[in-house]
Design a protein around this motif. Structure first.
Motif, mmCIF file in Angstrom:
data_model
loop_
_atom_site.group_PDB
_atom_site.id
_atom_site.type_symbol
_atom_site.label_atom_id
_atom_site.label_comp_id
_atom_site.label_asym_id
_atom_site.label_seq_id
_atom_site.Cartn_x
_atom_site.Cartn_y
_atom_site.Cartn_z
ATOM 1 N N LEU A 94 0.820 -1.199 0.000
ATOM 2 C CA LEU A 94 0.000 0.000 0.000
ATOM 3 C C LEU A 94 0.862 1.261 0.000
ATOM 4 O O LEU A 94 0.597 2.203 -0.743
ATOM 5 C CB LEU A 94 -0.938 -0.006 1.213
ATOM 6 C CG LEU A 94 -1.992 1.079 1.249
ATOM 7 C CD1 LEU A 94 -2.936 0.946 0.059
ATOM 8 C CD2 LEU A 94 -2.780 1.011 2.549
ATOM 9 N N SER A 95 1.915 1.269 0.802
ATOM 10 C CA SER A 95 2.810 2.435 0.860
ATOM 11 C C SER A 95 3.475 2.691 -0.486
ATOM 12 O O SER A 95 3.543 3.827 -0.949
ATOM 13 C CB SER A 95 3.884 2.235 1.927
ATOM 14 O OG SER A 95 3.299 2.140 3.188
ATOM 15 N N SER A 96 3.960 1.628 -1.128
ATOM 16 C CA SER A 96 4.614 1.806 -2.427
ATOM 17 C C SER A 96 3.599 2.266 -3.479
ATOM 18 O O SER A 96 3.926 3.057 -4.361
ATOM 19 C CB SER A 96 5.323 0.533 -2.873
ATOM 20 O OG SER A 96 4.400 -0.491 -3.144
ATOM 21 N N TYR A 97 2.370 1.795 -3.367
ATOM 22 C CA TYR A 97 1.313 2.216 -4.294
ATOM 23 C C TYR A 97 1.052 3.716 -4.163
ATOM 24 O O TYR A 97 0.939 4.430 -5.159
ATOM 25 C CB TYR A 97 0.029 1.425 -4.009
ATOM 26 C CG TYR A 97 -1.169 1.884 -4.796
ATOM 27 C CD1 TYR A 97 -1.306 1.567 -6.140
ATOM 28 C CD2 TYR A 97 -2.162 2.634 -4.189
ATOM 29 C CE1 TYR A 97 -2.409 1.977 -6.861
ATOM 30 C CE2 TYR A 97 -3.266 3.046 -4.905
ATOM 31 C CZ TYR A 97 -3.391 2.723 -6.235
ATOM 32 O OH TYR A 97 -4.488 3.142 -6.944
ATOM 33 N N VAL A 98 0.977 4.199 -2.934
ATOM 34 C CA VAL A 98 0.713 5.623 -2.694
ATOM 35 C C VAL A 98 1.849 6.468 -3.267
ATOM 36 O O VAL A 98 1.615 7.476 -3.928
ATOM 37 C CB VAL A 98 0.512 5.891 -1.182
ATOM 38 C CG1 VAL A 98 0.514 7.371 -0.880
ATOM 39 C CG2 VAL A 98 -0.774 5.244 -0.701
ATOM 40 N N VAL A 99 3.100 6.056 -3.054
ATOM 41 C CA VAL A 99 4.254 6.797 -3.580
ATOM 42 C C VAL A 99 4.211 6.797 -5.104
ATOM 43 O O VAL A 99 4.422 7.842 -5.742
ATOM 44 C CB VAL A 99 5.582 6.204 -3.062
ATOM 45 C CG1 VAL A 99 6.775 6.816 -3.767
ATOM 46 C CG2 VAL A 99 5.691 6.400 -1.562
ATOM 47 N N CYS A 101 1.626 6.542 -7.030
ATOM 48 C CA CYS A 101 0.528 7.422 -7.472
ATOM 49 C C CYS A 101 0.935 8.894 -7.405
ATOM 50 O O CYS A 101 0.601 9.671 -8.297
ATOM 51 C CB CYS A 101 -0.716 7.189 -6.627
ATOM 52 S SG CYS A 101 -1.550 5.642 -6.990
ATOM 53 N N LYS A 102 1.657 9.275 -6.351
ATOM 54 C CA LYS A 102 2.107 10.669 -6.218
ATOM 55 C C LYS A 102 3.087 11.037 -7.322
ATOM 56 O O LYS A 102 2.988 12.100 -7.915
ATOM 57 C CB LYS A 102 2.747 10.892 -4.846
ATOM 58 C CG LYS A 102 1.748 10.937 -3.716
ATOM 59 C CD LYS A 102 2.436 11.179 -2.390
ATOM 60 C CE LYS A 102 1.428 11.211 -1.262
ATOM 61 N NZ LYS A 102 2.062 11.407 0.042
ATOM 62 N N VAL A 103 4.034 10.152 -7.599
ATOM 63 C CA VAL A 103 5.025 10.413 -8.648
ATOM 64 C C VAL A 103 4.324 10.508 -10.001
ATOM 65 O O VAL A 103 4.567 11.437 -10.776
ATOM 66 C CB VAL A 103 6.116 9.318 -8.662
ATOM 67 C CG1 VAL A 103 6.993 9.430 -9.896
ATOM 68 C CG2 VAL A 103 6.959 9.407 -7.398
ATOM 69 N N LYS A 104 3.436 9.569 -10.281
ATOM 70 C CA LYS A 104 2.713 9.576 -11.550
ATOM 71 C C LYS A 104 1.889 10.850 -11.688
ATOM 72 O O LYS A 104 1.850 11.469 -12.755
ATOM 73 C CB LYS A 104 1.809 8.340 -11.632
ATOM 74 C CG LYS A 104 1.013 8.263 -12.905
ATOM 75 C CD LYS A 104 0.146 7.019 -12.917
ATOM 76 C CE LYS A 104 -0.799 7.001 -14.090
ATOM 77 N NZ LYS A 104 -1.682 5.819 -14.064
ATOM 78 N N SER A 105 1.246 11.262 -10.611
ATOM 79 C CA SER A 105 0.430 12.479 -10.633
ATOM 80 C C SER A 105 1.275 13.707 -10.965
ATOM 81 O O SER A 105 0.849 14.585 -11.732
ATOM 82 C CB SER A 105 -0.246 12.654 -9.278
ATOM 83 O OG SER A 105 -0.940 13.856 -9.220
ATOM 84 N N GLU A 111 4.495 18.754 -13.926
ATOM 85 C CA GLU A 111 5.490 19.299 -13.002
ATOM 86 C C GLU A 111 6.921 19.002 -13.455
ATOM 87 O O GLU A 111 7.842 19.757 -13.188
ATOM 88 C CB GLU A 111 5.243 18.721 -11.606
ATOM 89 C CG GLU A 111 6.014 19.408 -10.515
ATOM 90 C CD GLU A 111 5.594 18.966 -9.137
ATOM 91 O OE1 GLU A 111 6.490 18.853 -8.283
ATOM 92 O OE2 GLU A 111 4.396 18.719 -8.907
ATOM 93 N N PHE A 112 7.106 17.896 -14.168
ATOM 94 C CA PHE A 112 8.432 17.514 -14.625
ATOM 95 C C PHE A 112 8.616 17.721 -16.129
ATOM 96 O O PHE A 112 9.559 17.218 -16.716
ATOM 97 C CB PHE A 112 8.709 16.043 -14.281
ATOM 98 C CG PHE A 112 8.624 15.737 -12.809
ATOM 99 C CD1 PHE A 112 9.257 16.525 -11.871
ATOM 100 C CD2 PHE A 112 7.902 14.646 -12.368
ATOM 101 C CE1 PHE A 112 9.190 16.242 -10.520
ATOM 102 C CE2 PHE A 112 7.823 14.343 -11.022
ATOM 103 C CZ PHE A 112 8.471 15.145 -10.095
ATOM 104 N N SER A 113 7.744 18.475 -16.754
ATOM 105 C CA SER A 113 7.805 18.654 -18.211
ATOM 106 C C SER A 113 9.083 19.318 -18.690
ATOM 107 O O SER A 113 9.551 19.047 -19.781
ATOM 108 C CB SER A 113 6.606 19.480 -18.691
ATOM 109 O OG SER A 113 5.433 18.734 -18.575
ATOM 110 N N ASN A 114 9.617 20.216 -17.909
ATOM 111 C CA ASN A 114 10.789 20.964 -18.341
ATOM 112 C C ASN A 114 12.096 20.440 -17.751
ATOM 113 O O ASN A 114 13.113 21.128 -17.788
ATOM 114 C CB ASN A 114 10.627 22.451 -17.994
ATOM 115 C CG ASN A 114 9.458 23.044 -18.755
ATOM 116 O OD1 ASN A 114 9.282 22.766 -19.936
ATOM 117 N ND2 ASN A 114 8.648 23.826 -18.072
ATOM 118 N N VAL A 115 12.088 19.246 -17.234
ATOM 119 C CA VAL A 115 13.295 18.654 -16.672
ATOM 120 C C VAL A 115 14.214 18.254 -17.820
ATOM 121 O O VAL A 115 13.811 17.551 -18.742
ATOM 122 C CB VAL A 115 12.951 17.427 -15.792
ATOM 123 C CG1 VAL A 115 14.207 16.695 -15.389
ATOM 124 C CG2 VAL A 115 12.168 17.869 -14.574
#
Length: 149
Positions: A94-99, A101-105, A111-115
């Motif tokens: 569950l913890s890895s799933y939440v992380v 989801c946050k990264v994917k979001s 947010e990472f388009s200009n990296v």
């Protein structure tokens, strides 16, 4: 110090009179199975927060695999979690799933388009994403590119 029924208490003095004040919560007073039943009504976020409240709650919640299994089975990406193991295994899924989801979001929101270099992501927690996730992220990026042109 314990009261007549074996519950933990501490002595408090007010107005020169000593009396005992309970130092514990409902987990200490209710039967184990009733405590588990109460925690079963919590959603995954509330269950995570409850497990961080105190050691007694953490131990009770972490030791009961059915609490975490129910949370995992309600998440679409975690319905494949094997129906065995202790609570810590389900909590880890569950913890890895939440992380994830946050990264994917963050990727989907642009947010990472200009990296342009890995060094720009040093402060970000990154986790491996699946092929479907990257496909979704690339489509979002293409859509953003066509909207700016």
């Amino acid at each position: 110090m314990n009261d007549d029924e074996g519950r933990k208490t501490t002595t408090d003095s007010r107005d020169g009179e000593d009396f005992r004040v309970p130092t514990s919560d409902f987990v200490d007073y209710l039967p184990y199975e009733l405590n588990v039943t109460i925690f079963q009504y919590l959603d995954s976020i509330s269950l995570c927060r409850a497990s961080q409240t105190c050691k007694a709650w953490k131990n009770l919640i972490d030791d009961r695999s059915s609490l975490w299994r129910t949370c995992c089975q309600t998440m679409p990406d975690l319905s494949h979690v094997p129906p065995f193991g202790d609570g810590r295994l389900f909590k880890a899924y569950l913890s890895s799933y939440v992380v994830r989801c946050k990264v994917k979001s963050k990727w989907l929101s642009g947010e990472f388009s200009n990296v342009r270099a890995v060094s720009q992501l040093e402060r970000e927690k990154m986790v491996p994403l699946g092929v479907d996730d990257w496909g979704e992220i690339l489509q979002a990026e293409e859509t953003r590119d066509t909207q700016t042109d």
